[in-house]
Design a protein around this motif. Structure first.
Motif, PDB file in Angstrom:
ATOM      1  N   GLY A 398       0.778  -1.220  -0.040  1.00 34.04           N
ATOM      2  CA  GLY A 398      -0.177  -0.006   0.105  1.00 34.04           C
ATOM      3  C   GLY A 398       0.752   1.132  -0.128  1.00 34.04           C
ATOM      4  O   GLY A 398       0.359   2.336  -0.613  1.00 34.04           O
ATOM      5  N   GLU A 399       2.013   1.261   0.354  1.00 34.38           N
ATOM      6  CA  GLU A 399       2.827   2.412   0.518  1.00 34.38           C
ATOM      7  C   GLU A 399       4.298   1.980   0.904  1.00 34.38           C
ATOM      8  O   GLU A 399       4.635   0.700   1.249  1.00 34.38           O
ATOM      9  N   PRO A 400       5.347   2.821   0.862  1.00 37.27           N
ATOM     10  CA  PRO A 400       6.575   2.358   1.061  1.00 37.27           C
ATOM     11  C   PRO A 400       6.733   2.082   2.586  1.00 37.27           C
ATOM     12  O   PRO A 400       5.984   2.701   3.630  1.00 37.27           O
ATOM     13  N   ASP A 422       7.262  -7.525   1.202  1.00 34.25           N
ATOM     14  CA  ASP A 422       6.808  -6.045   0.736  1.00 34.25           C
ATOM     15  C   ASP A 422       6.391  -6.155  -0.962  1.00 34.25           C
ATOM     16  O   ASP A 422       7.172  -6.308  -1.802  1.00 34.25           O
ATOM     17  N   THR A 423       5.275  -6.090  -0.999  1.00 31.58           N
ATOM     18  CA  THR A 423       4.463  -6.319  -2.153  1.00 31.58           C
ATOM     19  C   THR A 423       4.054  -4.824  -3.010  1.00 31.58           C
ATOM     20  O   THR A 423       3.425  -4.099  -2.316  1.00 31.58           O
ATOM     21  N   GLN A 426      -0.918  -1.948  -7.803  1.00 30.10           N
ATOM     22  CA  GLN A 426      -1.605  -0.829  -7.880  1.00 30.10           C
ATOM     23  C   GLN A 426      -3.337  -1.490  -8.456  1.00 30.10           C
ATOM     24  O   GLN A 426      -3.347  -2.763  -8.757  1.00 30.10           O
ATOM     25  N   THR A 427      -4.175  -0.728  -8.103  1.00 33.46           N
ATOM     26  CA  THR A 427      -5.523  -0.895  -8.592  1.00 33.46           C
ATOM     27  C   THR A 427      -5.487  -1.425  -9.960  1.00 33.46           C
ATOM     28  O   THR A 427      -5.981  -2.100 -10.666  1.00 33.46           O
ATOM     29  N   ASP A 508       4.786   6.422  -9.878  1.00 31.78           N
ATOM     30  CA  ASP A 508       5.609   6.325  -8.737  1.00 31.78           C
ATOM     31  C   ASP A 508       6.894   6.483  -9.069  1.00 31.78           C
ATOM     32  O   ASP A 508       7.135   6.333 -10.418  1.00 31.78           O
ATOM     33  N   ARG A 523       4.455   8.197  -4.911  1.00 32.90           N
ATOM     34  CA  ARG A 523       3.868   8.815  -5.946  1.00 32.90           C
ATOM     35  C   ARG A 523       4.654  10.209  -6.570  1.00 32.90           C
ATOM     36  O   ARG A 523       5.059  10.821  -5.696  1.00 32.90           O
ATOM     37  N   ARG A 534      -5.503   5.786  -1.651  1.00 33.78           N
ATOM     38  CA  ARG A 534      -5.093   7.007  -2.463  1.00 33.78           C
ATOM     39  C   ARG A 534      -6.258   8.013  -2.570  1.00 33.78           C
ATOM     40  O   ARG A 534      -7.275   7.584  -2.681  1.00 33.78           O
TER      41      ARG A 534
HETATM   42  C1  WTA Z   1       1.833   2.536  -3.497  1.00 28.71           C
HETATM   43  C2  WTA Z   1      -2.672  -0.521  -3.592  1.00 28.71           C
HETATM   44  C3  WTA Z   1       5.681   1.466  -2.020  1.00 28.71           C
HETATM   45  C4  WTA Z   1       2.229   3.202  -4.727  1.00 28.71           C
HETATM   46  C5  WTA Z   1      -2.369  -2.063  -3.824  1.00 28.71           C
HETATM   47  C6  WTA Z   1       1.181   2.622  -5.750  1.00 28.71           C
HETATM   48  C7  WTA Z   1       3.318   1.305  -2.529  1.00 28.71           C
HETATM   49  C8  WTA Z   1      -0.143   2.802  -5.095  1.00 28.71           C
HETATM   50  C9  WTA Z   1       3.471  -0.240  -2.524  1.00 28.71           C
HETATM   51  C10 WTA Z   1      -1.191   2.002  -5.444  1.00 28.71           C
HETATM   52  C11 WTA Z   1       4.517  -0.812  -1.828  1.00 28.71           C
HETATM   53  C12 WTA Z   1       1.590   0.253  -3.122  1.00 28.71           C
HETATM   54  N1  WTA Z   1       5.749   0.020  -1.545  1.00 28.71           N
HETATM   55  N2  WTA Z   1       4.404   1.980  -2.437  1.00 28.71           N
HETATM   56  N3  WTA Z   1       4.857  -2.116  -1.399  1.00 28.71           N
HETATM   57  N4  WTA Z   1       2.285  -0.964  -2.765  1.00 28.71           N
HETATM   58  N5  WTA Z   1       2.185   1.376  -3.043  1.00 28.71           N
HETATM   59  O1  WTA Z   1      -4.160   1.445  -6.287  1.00 28.71           O
HETATM   60  O2  WTA Z   1       2.182   4.506  -4.548  1.00 28.71           O
HETATM   61  O3  WTA Z   1      -4.566   1.745  -3.896  1.00 28.71           O
HETATM   62  O4  WTA Z   1       1.314   3.526  -6.925  1.00 28.71           O
HETATM   63  O5  WTA Z   1      -3.278  -0.118  -4.741  1.00 28.71           O
HETATM   64  O6  WTA Z   1       0.175   2.803  -3.564  1.00 28.71           O
HETATM   65  O7  WTA Z   1      -2.346   2.117  -4.408  1.00 28.71           O
HETATM   66  P1  WTA Z   1      -3.530   1.334  -4.801  1.00 28.71           P
END
Ligand code: WTA
Length: 656
Positions: A398-400, A422-423, A426-427, A508, A523, A534
């Motif tokens: 979801g985020e770093p 750590d995965t 994105q949507t 990103d 982002r 997001r």
């Molecule tokens: C961020 C969620 C760093 C990234 C599954 C991406 C991450 C956005 C990571 C997508 C991670 C998701 N490390 N950043 N492991 N995973 N992101 O669409 O900025 O809700 O573009 O999907 O979350 O968010 P979304």
């Protein structure tokens, strides 16, 4: 600590990451039994069409495909001519043999009530739900909106839609009536499935009320199906509109538990899921059936190392893509036992998640960095009170993730025995794209490591040259990629495919180190990531200017210890309006009301002027510097450079 340090202004995330050199080999015990043990998997996947076809073969197809891939940028079609049904793959195919009476869903409500469903029972529930939808006139291709709390019926409803070929559009239960209505109208949904309410942090979230306010504005909705959280009405008072609204428990008894599955084309739409972009209007990301199911099936099995006796818990809400791919479609396609929990992690106390892990013997756990940072703050006493030895793999998304949180997760929750996965995805990508493989990869705290086999990612600069720090880009198609933006092909092309021809722009920024490890930094566009959610800055800005008192608004993200980012808003008021504290609070509430509580700005700063270029463009970069307490960047292009200094002084005053 100075204001600057408090906001993490001095040391950037990048500085911290660049100094991270700890390496964690896969635990030998784990590696020896992992589903994927041999690093040759990466080479084997170089012929990526053949690689993905091998995975697709593990699904159940009604009719085989003729060609694996047709790539006419920016449009990919996977498994051409193939027919299958996603629901069949998640449910019916497990009815033969030992999985028939295996638990598919274990559910715990926030007050502690429990329900569970074997695959046999899941088949009945889903078929019944599908027949209810059919009885209301839903057919193949019709869109169904789902606005439910985290109750088993959320999964049943999604699978029921998939069964009859009706694309679903799940809307997170925390979104406002306006947000719900916008999404229903864009997709022109015929039926809305909602609930009377659900529990959150001891209180009841009344969904039907929101749904009613939304549906007033939704001419395409013929019927509203209302699921009673407790199986019968009484949780909250709801008004039922004669002819339009139906209790699910009134319709269900007449519905058969047998329902044929629709033979869907591999490229038929499975669902639409709205996500924030750089304009005020959310985008309807379209996912289709064959490729999507293939990638979520494969990644669930490999990344989470899923075994037959695992108890798998992904803490996301089904309203987000993580819930779609890694609560419902991926794990169920693998015949897993999936745990679902309705409520908050701190109810009735901050040990709730660990109590659940202990009681259910959770073995694979997938959550977000923002949650991990909250657990850290609550202290290790809470997890230490529970037996967490059933855990064998921990994931994050979801985020770093900052290295400190990574290490804490590894030591305190994982007892130093569980790989941390750590995965990044994105949507739009539908499934996991960058990740360690638990039996192979030596992990580094803060790095998502490398592209999944069969996936290629690269870092490019504006000119499309490969660089070691730049934009994250995907140069070739992958099975679960979005196919378009719902009824907005133009936006699809512009958003993802216009930066470089035929190469996907993820939005990103990232860097790659000497050893080839990828470090995703966040982002690079006007999309914020607040607690892993997001949110488009433009969405918040339009909600702010929609208030009578506001003349102009600019929104930026600033660093937040727990949530990763928090929303800082700079507002100028109309003539004659007093910029009071009360007004600030009113604006915060207004945004929450318009979009949903997740979009509530943390700061509202009233400004006499916003920093603008001579051509009138608001310079958000400078506002970000102010909100983060950084040294202010170049102001030479400003019409009035003094504006920034005044604002900065004011911001610091407001903060103290
Ligand atoms: C961020 C969620 C760093 C990234 C599954 C991406 C991450 C956005 C990571 C997508 C991670 C998701 N490390 N950043 N492991 N995973 N992101 O669409 O900025 O809700 O573009 O999907 O979350 O968010 P979304």
């Amino acid at each position: 600590m100075s204001e600057q340090e408090k906001r993490g202004g001095g040391r950037t995330a990048l500085d911290v990451l660049l100094h991270e050199d700890r390496i964690f080999d896969p635990p030998p015990e784990f590696a020896s039994r992992a589903n994927v043990r041999d690093a040759s998997v990466y080479e084997e996947a170089e012929d990526y069409e053949a690689f993905w076809a091998r995975w697709a073969e593990q699904l159940d197809w009604i009719q085989p495909w003729t060609d694996v891939l047709d790539w006419k940028p920016p449009h990919a079609q996977w498994f051409i001519g193939g027919k299958l049904n996603a629901c069949f793959n998640c449910v019916d195919r497990h009815l033969e043999g030992s999985r028939r009476h295996k638990a598919a869903i274990l559910w715990e409500g926030e007050p502690g009530d429990r329900r569970s469903f074997t695959y046999f029972e899941l088949h009945e529930e889903v078929s019944r739900f599908a027949n209810v939808l059919k009885s209301l006139g839903v057919g193949r291709g019709d869109r169904v909106a789902i606005y439910l709390p985290m109750i088993p019926e959320a999964a049943f409803a999604m699978l029921a839609c998939a069964r009859i070929g009706a694309p679903h559009s799940v809307v997170f239960g925390g979104f406002s009536p306006d947000s719900l209505a916008d999404r229903i109208n864009d997709a022109e949904a015929k039926v809305l499935i909602t609930g009377d309410g659900g529990y959150r942090r001891g209180g009841v979230v009344a969904l039907k009320d929101n749904a009613d306010r939304a549906v007033e504005r939704c001419p395409t909705i013929d019927h509203v199906v209302v699921v009673a959280r407790d199986g019968e009405p009484g949780l909250v008072e709801v008004t039922m509109k004669e002819g339009r609204d139906h209790w699910y428990h009134d319709l269900a008894p007449d519905a058969s538990t047998e329902c044929e599955v629709e033979a869907m084309d591999a490229e038929d739409t499975l669902y639409i899921l709205y996500t924030s972009g750089t304009t005020g209007k959310p985008k309807g990301v379209v996912h289709t059936t064959g490729g999507y199911m293939t990638q979520v099936y494969a990644t669930t099995q490999v990344v989470f190392d899923l075994k037959e006796d695992d108890v798998y818990w992904c803490t996301a809400d089904v309203g987000w893509v993580t819930g779609h791919s890694y609560i419902v479609y991926g794990p169920l396609a693998n015949g897993a036992t999936v745990l679902m929990y309705e409520g908050a992690p701190d109810f009735p106390d901050q040990g709730r998640f660990w109590k659940i892990c202990d009681e259910y013997g959770v073995s694979v756990f997938y959550t977000a960095p923002t949650a991990i940072r909250a657990f850290m703050r609550w202290g290790r006493d809470w997890p230490d009170r529970h037996d967490l030895t059933s855990l064998r793999l921990l994931g994050t998304v979801g985020e770093p993730i900052n290295p400190e949180a990574w290490i804490w997760y590894h030591e305190v929750i994982g007892g130093e025995r569980c790989p941390i996965i750590d995965t990044w995805w994105q949507t739009e990508t539908g499934g996991i794209m960058i990740t360690p493989l638990p039996g192979i990869t030596a992990t580094r705290p803060g790095s998502a490591c490398r592209a999944f086999p069969g996936i290629e990612v690269t870092l490019l600069d504006d000119a499309g040259e490969e660089v070691s720090a730049g934009y994250l880009a995907i140069p070739r198609p992958w099975p679960s990629m979005l196919r378009t933006i719902w009824r907005d092909e133009d936006r699809y092309r512009k958003t993802y495919w216009s930066k470089w021809p035929g190469v996907y722009f993820a939005g990103d920024g990232a860097k790659v180190d000497e050893d080839g490890y990828l470090w995703v930094l966040g982002r690079v566009d006007d999309v914020l990531n607040v607690a892993g959610h997001r949110i488009g800055t433009m969405e918040v800005e339009s909600a702010l200017v929609d208030h009578d008192a506001v003349a102009e608004a600019a929104v930026v993200g600033r660093h937040d210890e727990i949530k990763g980012q928090a929303i800082a808003s700079f507002v100028t008021v109309k003539d004659g309006v007093a910029p009071t504290k009360e007004l600030g609070a009113e604006l915060q509430a207004h945004v929450a009301d318009r979009i949903g509580p997740i979009a509530r700005p943390a700061d509202v700063i009233f400004a006499a002027d916003l920093p603008k270029t001579r051509s009138g463009k608001i310079m958000r970069r400078l506002l970000k510097d102010i909100a983060e307490g950084h040294a202010i960047g170049d102001t030479t292009t400003l019409a009035d450079p003094a504006v920034v200094e005044r604002l900065r002084m004011q911001y610091e005053e407001d903060e103290s």
